[in-house]
Design a protein around this motif. Structure first.
Motif, PDB file in Angstrom:
ATOM      1  N   ALA A   1     -21.024  10.134 -21.034  1.00  0.00           N
ATOM      2  CA  ALA A   1     -19.663  10.406 -22.350  1.00  0.00           C
ATOM      3  C   ALA A   1     -19.700   9.204 -23.815  1.00  0.00           C
ATOM      4  CB  ALA A   1     -17.954  10.848 -21.428  1.00  0.00           C
ATOM      5  N   ALA A   2     -20.141   7.815 -23.344  1.00  0.00           N
ATOM      6  CA  ALA A   2     -20.543   7.111 -23.892  1.00  0.00           C
ATOM      7  C   ALA A   2     -20.104   6.978 -24.986  1.00  0.00           C
ATOM      8  CB  ALA A   2     -20.728   5.828 -23.519  1.00  0.00           C
ATOM      9  N   ALA A   3     -21.420   8.119 -25.959  1.00  0.00           N
ATOM     10  CA  ALA A   3     -21.299   7.979 -27.574  1.00  0.00           C
ATOM     11  C   ALA A   3     -19.698   8.041 -27.924  1.00  0.00           C
ATOM     12  CB  ALA A   3     -22.087   8.822 -27.550  1.00  0.00           C
ATOM     13  N   ALA A   4     -18.911   9.138 -27.067  1.00  0.00           N
ATOM     14  CA  ALA A   4     -17.797   9.618 -28.360  1.00  0.00           C
ATOM     15  C   ALA A   4     -16.367   8.204 -28.236  1.00  0.00           C
ATOM     16  CB  ALA A   4     -16.800  10.769 -27.527  1.00  0.00           C
ATOM     17  N   PHE A   5     -16.945   7.592 -27.507  1.00  0.00           N
ATOM     18  CA  PHE A   5     -15.984   6.109 -27.403  1.00  0.00           C
ATOM     19  C   PHE A   5     -16.062   5.512 -27.974  1.00  0.00           C
ATOM     20  CE2 PHE A   5     -15.843   8.677 -23.331  1.00  0.00           C
ATOM     21  CZ  PHE A   5     -16.489   7.234 -21.934  1.00  0.00           C
ATOM     22  N   PHE A   6     -16.683   5.417 -28.787  1.00  0.00           N
ATOM     23  CA  PHE A   6     -17.119   4.887 -30.787  1.00  0.00           C
ATOM     24  C   PHE A   6     -16.467   4.809 -31.293  1.00  0.00           C
ATOM     25  CE2 PHE A   6     -21.056   3.179 -28.141  1.00  0.00           C
ATOM     26  CZ  PHE A   6     -20.818   1.948 -28.609  1.00  0.00           C
ATOM     27  N   ALA A   7     -15.780   6.377 -31.477  1.00  0.00           N
ATOM     28  CA  ALA A   7     -15.214   6.640 -32.927  1.00  0.00           C
ATOM     29  C   ALA A   7     -13.695   5.610 -32.990  1.00  0.00           C
ATOM     30  CB  ALA A   7     -14.639   8.190 -32.818  1.00  0.00           C
ATOM     31  N   PRO A   8     -13.056   5.832 -33.366  1.00  0.00           N
ATOM     32  CA  PRO A   8     -11.995   4.484 -33.995  1.00  0.00           C
ATOM     33  C   PRO A   8     -10.793   5.520 -33.075  1.00  0.00           C
ATOM     34  CG  PRO A   8     -12.445   4.908 -35.992  1.00  0.00           C
ATOM     35  CD  PRO A   8     -13.678   5.308 -35.682  1.00  0.00           C
ATOM     36  N   PHE A   9      -9.625   4.577 -32.974  1.00  0.00           N
ATOM     37  CA  PHE A   9      -8.306   5.633 -32.400  1.00  0.00           C
ATOM     38  C   PHE A   9      -7.401   5.083 -33.053  1.00  0.00           C
ATOM     39  CE2 PHE A   9      -5.054   5.119 -29.268  1.00  0.00           C
ATOM     40  CZ  PHE A   9      -4.944   6.509 -28.829  1.00  0.00           C
ATOM     41  N   ALA A  10      -7.104   6.624 -33.323  1.00  0.00           N
ATOM     42  CA  ALA A  10      -5.550   6.632 -34.725  1.00  0.00           C
ATOM     43  C   ALA A  10      -4.208   5.919 -34.230  1.00  0.00           C
ATOM     44  CB  ALA A  10      -5.887   8.066 -35.207  1.00  0.00           C
ATOM     45  N   GLY A  11      -4.546   6.168 -33.158  1.00  0.00           N
ATOM     46  CA  GLY A  11      -3.283   5.245 -32.960  1.00  0.00           C
ATOM     47  C   GLY A  11      -1.932   6.739 -32.388  1.00  0.00           C
ATOM     48  N   PHE A  12      -0.498   6.890 -32.044  1.00  0.00           N
ATOM     49  CA  PHE A  12      -0.235   7.319 -31.959  1.00  0.00           C
ATOM     50  C   PHE A  12       1.140   7.287 -32.587  1.00  0.00           C
ATOM     51  CE2 PHE A  12      -0.704   5.759 -28.028  1.00  0.00           C
ATOM     52  CZ  PHE A  12       0.752   4.911 -27.449  1.00  0.00           C
ATOM     53  N   THR A  13       2.515   8.092 -32.116  1.00  0.00           N
ATOM     54  CA  THR A  13       4.113   8.034 -32.585  1.00  0.00           C
ATOM     55  C   THR A  13       4.390   8.598 -30.987  1.00  0.00           C
ATOM     56  OG1 THR A  13       4.144  10.581 -33.471  1.00  0.00           O
ATOM     57  CG2 THR A  13       3.342   8.491 -35.488  1.00  0.00           C
ATOM     58  N   ALA A  14       5.829   7.934 -30.949  1.00  0.00           N
ATOM     59  CA  ALA A  14       7.115   9.041 -30.106  1.00  0.00           C
ATOM     60  C   ALA A  14       6.731  10.224 -30.311  1.00  0.00           C
ATOM     61  CB  ALA A  14       8.366   7.470 -30.166  1.00  0.00           C
ATOM     62  N   THR A  15       6.788  10.741 -28.861  1.00  0.00           N
ATOM     63  CA  THR A  15       6.980  12.050 -29.065  1.00  0.00           C
ATOM     64  C   THR A  15       8.616  12.282 -29.746  1.00  0.00           C
ATOM     65  OG1 THR A  15       7.914  12.160 -26.706  1.00  0.00           O
ATOM     66  CG2 THR A  15       5.626  12.307 -26.697  1.00  0.00           C
ATOM     67  N   SER A  16       8.298  13.575 -29.799  1.00  0.00           N
ATOM     68  CA  SER A  16       9.433  14.501 -30.384  1.00  0.00           C
ATOM     69  C   SER A  16      10.817  14.525 -28.602  1.00  0.00           C
ATOM     70  CB  SER A  16       9.502  16.211 -30.751  1.00  0.00           C
ATOM     71  OG  SER A  16       9.458  16.948 -30.229  1.00  0.00           O
TER      72      SER A  16
END
Length: 308
Positions: A12-27
């Motif tokens: 599963a490793a290959a997909a991990f290299f994509a940068p994480f875009a972060g997230f915002t608080a939920t509605s």
């Protein structure tokens, strides 16, 4: 035939290299719900070997336990799932058995590395970080007004650095000094941060403070309260972290029995090991509110409310 190349290509490793875009608080936060949620797994410690009845560890059973946890996580509104180290117990080939399970996870996922992840043939030591899909063994990411700092407690240890690496010599000296002091955590299966990593962690804490972010730290090793499983340099880590008002909690594995401590209003939670017991799992969902963290435990993991 399982080879390092097969594992890297097929896991599963290959997909991990994509940068994480972060997230915002939920509605949902506007209606009193959590700002966000994330999942926690500690010490699957998988290996295709017979159980250790003396230690109550059922290594092969972690495949179905983790599969069930991932299925449950997929039904939740989570921003990510973090595994707090000891993905495997031993043997390089074990990675090729357990990593593909994470392909079924619908959420972002992050790994912390543990001591057992390096219980492999010496020629593979330098490949562990890349194989599980990490660019570096310590890193940080942000989301929902929080910064998550992932530490590498194996950095200076007697087992993780490749042979000939100067960190091994430093580790031997640190361990010998602790043994001379009679320290209970003077164990060869613990480790510590390099001075370089410690400086990075402090700079990252300052960066979070300047950005108005609260901080949760993830590591494999506990640092508080005192315990034989604690990282060798636990005292300086606790002193540094608790010196910042924006530090909220420190989450770890390693001590499979679990543990909890609080000092200065800061929380140190040791999650229980998934590998323990033949048929009872252990994992959790953490709900982050403005004034507290709600830990919803499953199996051996208990529910907790951690006030901020």
């Amino acid at each position: 035939m399982v080879t390092r190349r097969n594992i890297i290509k097929g896991g599963a490793a290959a997909a991990f290299f994509a940068p994480f875009a972060g997230f915002t608080a939920t509605s949902a936060a506007a209606q009193g719900g959590p700002l966000f949620r994330f999942g926690i797994v500690a010490d699957p410690q998988y290996a295709p070997v017979v159980p250790s009845l003396k230690m109550n560890r059922y290594y092969a059973n972690s495949l179905w336990k983790l599969s069930e946890a991932i299925e449950a996580f997929n039904k939740e509104d989570l921003q990510f799932v973090a595994t707090l180290g000891d993905i495997i117990d031993r043997h390089w080939e074990s990675f090729s058995h357990i990593l593909p399970l994470y392909d079924k996870l619908k959420h972002e996922h992050f790994f912390v590395l543990g001591n057992h992840d390096y219980d492999i043939a010496k020629e593979y030591l330098a490949s562990v970080v890349r194989t599980v899909g990490m660019e570096k063994a310590y890193y940080d990411f942000t989301g929902g007004g929080y910064r998550f700092i992932v530490l590498d407690g194996n950095d200076v240890s007697t087992f993780a650095p490749p042979e000939g690496d100067p960190r091994r010599e430093i580790a031997t000296k640190r361990l010998d000094e602790l043994k001379a002091q009679g320290a209970e955590n003077a164990q060869s299966w613990n480790g510590s941060l390099s001075d370089e990593q410690f400086a990075w962690a402090e700079e990252t804490m300052k960066k979070a403070q300047a950005a108005g972010e609260k901080v949760i730290v993830l590591n494999h090793y506990p640092v508080y309260p005192a315990n034989e499983h604690n990282q060798w340099d636990s005292e300086r880590i606790v002193k540094m972290l608790t010196g910042y008002d924006n530090f909220v909690a420190y989450f770890n594995g390693h001590n499979h029995a679990g543990n909890y401590g609080e000092t200065g209003g800061k929380h140190f939670l040791n999650f229980k090991g998934m590998v323990d017991t033949p048929d009872t799992t252990a994992y959790a969902v953490v709900e982050v509110y403005g004034d507290r963290l709600e830990v919803r435990g499953v199996g051996r993991e208990e529910n907790r409310t951690l006030k901020i």
